[in-house]
Design a protein around this motif. Structure first.
Motif, PDB file in Angstrom:
ATOM      1  N   PHE A 287       0.824  -1.207   0.000  1.00 34.44           N
ATOM      2  CA  PHE A 287       0.000   0.000   0.000  1.00 34.44           C
ATOM      3  C   PHE A 287       0.861   1.260   0.000  1.00 34.44           C
ATOM      4  O   PHE A 287       0.499   2.261  -0.617  1.00 34.44           O
ATOM      5  N   LYS A 288       2.005   1.226   0.692  1.00 39.85           N
ATOM      6  CA  LYS A 288       2.898   2.400   0.680  1.00 39.85           C
ATOM      7  C   LYS A 288       3.348   2.704  -0.737  1.00 39.85           C
ATOM      8  O   LYS A 288       3.449   3.866  -1.128  1.00 39.85           O
ATOM      9  N   HIS A 289       3.609   1.662  -1.505  1.00 42.12           N
ATOM     10  CA  HIS A 289       4.020   1.851  -2.897  1.00 42.12           C
ATOM     11  C   HIS A 289       2.826   2.258  -3.768  1.00 42.12           C
ATOM     12  O   HIS A 289       2.891   3.233  -4.513  1.00 42.12           O
ATOM     13  N   LYS A 290       1.728   1.499  -3.649  1.00 42.24           N
ATOM     14  CA  LYS A 290       0.544   1.736  -4.490  1.00 42.24           C
ATOM     15  C   LYS A 290      -0.068   3.117  -4.246  1.00 42.24           C
ATOM     16  O   LYS A 290      -0.515   3.783  -5.172  1.00 42.24           O
ATOM     17  N   PHE A 291      -0.081   3.530  -2.979  1.00 42.09           N
ATOM     18  CA  PHE A 291      -0.713   4.798  -2.630  1.00 42.09           C
ATOM     19  C   PHE A 291       0.311   5.871  -2.260  1.00 42.09           C
ATOM     20  O   PHE A 291       0.052   6.704  -1.395  1.00 42.09           O
ATOM     21  N   ALA A 292       1.455   5.848  -2.917  1.00 45.89           N
ATOM     22  CA  ALA A 292       2.518   6.818  -2.612  1.00 45.89           C
ATOM     23  C   ALA A 292       2.024   8.257  -2.746  1.00 45.89           C
ATOM     24  O   ALA A 292       2.432   9.126  -1.972  1.00 45.89           O
ATOM     25  N   LYS A 293       1.109   8.488  -3.682  1.00 47.79           N
ATOM     26  CA  LYS A 293       0.601   9.854  -3.879  1.00 47.79           C
ATOM     27  C   LYS A 293      -0.669  10.116  -3.072  1.00 47.79           C
ATOM     28  O   LYS A 293      -1.190  11.221  -3.092  1.00 47.79           O
ATOM     29  N   LYS A 294      -1.186   9.093  -2.385  1.00 44.91           N
ATOM     30  CA  LYS A 294      -2.372   9.236  -1.541  1.00 44.91           C
ATOM     31  C   LYS A 294      -2.136   8.514  -0.214  1.00 44.91           C
ATOM     32  O   LYS A 294      -2.877   7.595   0.141  1.00 44.91           O
ATOM     33  N   PRO A 295      -1.111   8.899   0.536  1.00 42.70           N
ATOM     34  CA  PRO A 295      -0.788   8.150   1.764  1.00 42.70           C
ATOM     35  C   PRO A 295      -1.916   8.142   2.797  1.00 42.70           C
ATOM     36  O   PRO A 295      -1.955   7.271   3.660  1.00 42.70           O
ATOM     37  N   GLU A 296      -2.851   9.062   2.678  1.00 43.40           N
ATOM     38  CA  GLU A 296      -3.954   9.125   3.646  1.00 43.40           C
ATOM     39  C   GLU A 296      -4.867   7.902   3.570  1.00 43.40           C
ATOM     40  O   GLU A 296      -5.619   7.637   4.513  1.00 43.40           O
ATOM     41  N   VAL A 297      -4.823   7.126   2.475  1.00 48.05           N
ATOM     42  CA  VAL A 297      -5.707   5.953   2.363  1.00 48.05           C
ATOM     43  C   VAL A 297      -5.055   4.669   2.877  1.00 48.05           C
ATOM     44  O   VAL A 297      -5.722   3.643   2.988  1.00 48.05           O
ATOM     45  N   ILE A 298      -3.776   4.714   3.205  1.00 48.24           N
ATOM     46  CA  ILE A 298      -3.079   3.502   3.667  1.00 48.24           C
ATOM     47  C   ILE A 298      -3.684   2.995   4.963  1.00 48.24           C
ATOM     48  O   ILE A 298      -4.006   1.807   5.087  1.00 48.24           O
ATOM     49  N   GLU A 299      -3.865   3.863   5.932  1.00 48.93           N
ATOM     50  CA  GLU A 299      -4.384   3.452   7.236  1.00 48.93           C
ATOM     51  C   GLU A 299      -5.768   2.813   7.108  1.00 48.93           C
ATOM     52  O   GLU A 299      -6.057   1.788   7.728  1.00 48.93           O
ATOM     53  N   GLY A 300      -6.636   3.389   6.288  1.00 45.78           N
ATOM     54  CA  GLY A 300      -7.978   2.844   6.086  1.00 45.78           C
ATOM     55  C   GLY A 300      -7.950   1.464   5.444  1.00 45.78           C
ATOM     56  O   GLY A 300      -8.709   0.570   5.823  1.00 45.78           O
ATOM     57  N   ASN A 301      -7.065   1.290   4.463  1.00 47.95           N
ATOM     58  CA  ASN A 301      -6.956  -0.014   3.817  1.00 47.95           C
ATOM     59  C   ASN A 301      -6.417  -1.066   4.786  1.00 47.95           C
ATOM     60  O   ASN A 301      -6.867  -2.208   4.776  1.00 47.95           O
ATOM     61  N   MET A 302      -5.476  -0.689   5.624  1.00 46.61           N
ATOM     62  CA  MET A 302      -4.953  -1.623   6.621  1.00 46.61           C
ATOM     63  C   MET A 302      -6.055  -1.999   7.613  1.00 46.61           C
ATOM     64  O   MET A 302      -6.205  -3.161   7.983  1.00 46.61           O
ATOM     65  N   LYS A 303      -6.860  -1.005   8.024  1.00 46.52           N
ATOM     66  CA  LYS A 303      -7.964  -1.278   8.942  1.00 46.52           C
ATOM     67  C   LYS A 303      -8.985  -2.213   8.284  1.00 46.52           C
ATOM     68  O   LYS A 303      -9.504  -3.126   8.937  1.00 46.52           O
ATOM     69  N   ALA A 304      -9.248  -2.015   6.992  1.00 48.74           N
ATOM     70  CA  ALA A 304     -10.187  -2.879   6.267  1.00 48.74           C
ATOM     71  C   ALA A 304      -9.687  -4.323   6.257  1.00 48.74           C
ATOM     72  O   ALA A 304     -10.467  -5.263   6.448  1.00 48.74           O
ATOM     73  N   LEU A 305      -8.392  -4.510   6.046  1.00 48.40           N
ATOM     74  CA  LEU A 305      -7.820  -5.860   6.071  1.00 48.40           C
ATOM     75  C   LEU A 305      -7.998  -6.493   7.447  1.00 48.40           C
ATOM     76  O   LEU A 305      -8.431  -7.640   7.567  1.00 48.40           O
ATOM     77  N   GLU A 306      -7.648  -5.738   8.484  1.00 51.48           N
ATOM     78  CA  GLU A 306      -7.724  -6.263   9.855  1.00 51.48           C
ATOM     79  C   GLU A 306      -9.160  -6.637  10.231  1.00 51.48           C
ATOM     80  O   GLU A 306      -9.401  -7.703  10.816  1.00 51.48           O
ATOM     81  N   LEU A 307     -10.115  -5.783   9.896  1.00 49.69           N
ATOM     82  CA  LEU A 307     -11.519  -6.079  10.195  1.00 49.69           C
ATOM     83  C   LEU A 307     -11.996  -7.318   9.443  1.00 49.69           C
ATOM     84  O   LEU A 307     -12.671  -8.182  10.009  1.00 49.69           O
ATOM     85  N   ALA A 308     -11.637  -7.402   8.168  1.00 50.90           N
ATOM     86  CA  ALA A 308     -12.086  -8.531   7.349  1.00 50.90           C
ATOM     87  C   ALA A 308     -11.525  -9.856   7.862  1.00 50.90           C
ATOM     88  O   ALA A 308     -12.235 -10.865   7.860  1.00 50.90           O
ATOM     89  N   LEU A 309     -10.296  -9.855   8.307  1.00 49.70           N
ATOM     90  CA  LEU A 309      -9.703 -11.088   8.848  1.00 49.70           C
ATOM     91  C   LEU A 309     -10.512 -11.605  10.042  1.00 49.70           C
ATOM     92  O   LEU A 309     -10.599 -12.810  10.254  1.00 49.70           O
ATOM     93  N   LYS A 310     -11.117 -10.685  10.792  1.00 51.16           N
ATOM     94  CA  LYS A 310     -11.908 -11.077  11.957  1.00 51.16           C
ATOM     95  C   LYS A 310     -13.362 -11.407  11.616  1.00 51.16           C
ATOM     96  O   LYS A 310     -14.018 -12.138  12.353  1.00 51.16           O
ATOM     97  N   GLU A 311     -13.884 -10.815  10.547  1.00 51.43           N
ATOM     98  CA  GLU A 311     -15.327 -10.880  10.313  1.00 51.43           C
ATOM     99  C   GLU A 311     -15.796 -11.891   9.278  1.00 51.43           C
ATOM    100  O   GLU A 311     -16.996 -12.069   9.112  1.00 51.43           O
ATOM    101  N   VAL A 312     -14.893 -12.542   8.565  1.00 52.95           N
ATOM    102  CA  VAL A 312     -15.339 -13.564   7.613  1.00 52.95           C
ATOM    103  C   VAL A 312     -15.908 -14.729   8.405  1.00 52.95           C
ATOM    104  O   VAL A 312     -15.356 -15.139   9.422  1.00 52.95           O
ATOM    105  N   LYS A 313     -17.083 -15.237   7.962  1.00 49.29           N
ATOM    106  CA  LYS A 313     -17.812 -16.261   8.722  1.00 49.29           C
ATOM    107  C   LYS A 313     -18.199 -17.425   7.823  1.00 49.29           C
ATOM    108  O   LYS A 313     -18.620 -17.237   6.691  1.00 49.29           O
ATOM    109  N   LYS A 314     -18.120 -18.610   8.398  1.00 51.08           N
ATOM    110  CA  LYS A 314     -18.579 -19.807   7.692  1.00 51.08           C
ATOM    111  C   LYS A 314     -20.059 -20.008   8.003  1.00 51.08           C
ATOM    112  O   LYS A 314     -20.489 -19.842   9.138  1.00 51.08           O
ATOM    113  N   ILE A 315     -20.842 -20.315   6.958  1.00 51.01           N
ATOM    114  CA  ILE A 315     -22.276 -20.583   7.210  1.00 51.01           C
ATOM    115  C   ILE A 315     -22.547 -22.074   7.116  1.00 51.01           C
ATOM    116  O   ILE A 315     -21.755 -22.837   6.660  1.00 51.01           O
TER     117      ILE A 315
END
Length: 192
Positions: A164-192
């Motif tokens: 993300f640091k490389h991909k969003f080099a010109k938009k560093p403000e979105v790195i933190e949000g993308n990292m948070k999205a990854l962390e939340l998703a790792l916890k919230e995926v559910k098997k039905i």
């Protein structure tokens, strides 16, 4: 081929399925795996169904074709369940991961008798909470890593931080949000 994992992504143009498949390939490569990540192109346009693929292995990959019998399928847009045979060829020892809030009964019917594992995640809620906008690809990337076990959660997060640091080099403000999205998703995926 031993230890080969094949993944097929179904999404719509503009939702980031192709980008997520390429990010997954890069992350797996960075953990020492052999990889392929590629889209299938047709007359794609914003909102049209698209398909992307990943192959990941500990050994060199000698197959160079689309994936017809995937171990995993990622469905980025649940409206595709009505129009695309997302489980076609999907191994019952694998799983389908769907971005949805629909009921288990609806999903079992929509998947037309698929007997393998079904996982869900609300990528809309996660991305809107973490990023303030609807970008389902980042949560879906984390979800498929969690379900498939391609790499550890820590390896994914560490690799994505650099990516993300490389991909969003010109938009560093979105790195933190993308990292948070990854962390939340790792916890919230559910098997039905």
């Amino acid at each position: 081929m031993d230890n080969l994992i094949e993944i097929r992504w179904h999404g719509r143009g503009g939702q980031g399925a192709k980008t997520a498949s390429l990010l997954l390939a890069d992350a797996a490569f960075n953990t020492g795996k052999y990889i392929q990540g590629f889209p299938e192109y047709g007359p794609e346009r914003m909102g049209a169904p698209i398909t992307a693929y990943n192959r990941i292995s500990s050994n060199p990959i000698t197959i160079h074709s689309n994936i017809y019998e995937p171990d995993y399928v990622v469905v980025v847009d649940d409206t595709l369940l009505e129009s695309v045979a997302v489980t076609a060829g999907l191994k019952e020892t694998g799983a389908v991961v769907i971005n949805t809030t629909k009921s288990a009964d609806y999903l079992k019917t929509a998947l037309k008798g698929y007997n393998g594992n079904i996982y869900t995640i609300d990528a809309r809620k996660i991305s809107e909470e973490a990023l303030g906008k609807y970008f389902p690809n980042t949560p879906m990337l984390a979800a498929i890593v969690k379900v498939s076990g391609i790499m550890s959660d820590e390896e994914l997060l560490e690799d994505m931080k650099g990516s993300f640091k490389h991909k969003f080099a010109k938009k560093p403000e979105v790195i933190e949000g993308n990292m948070k999205a990854l962390e939340l998703a790792l916890k919230e995926v559910k098997k039905i």
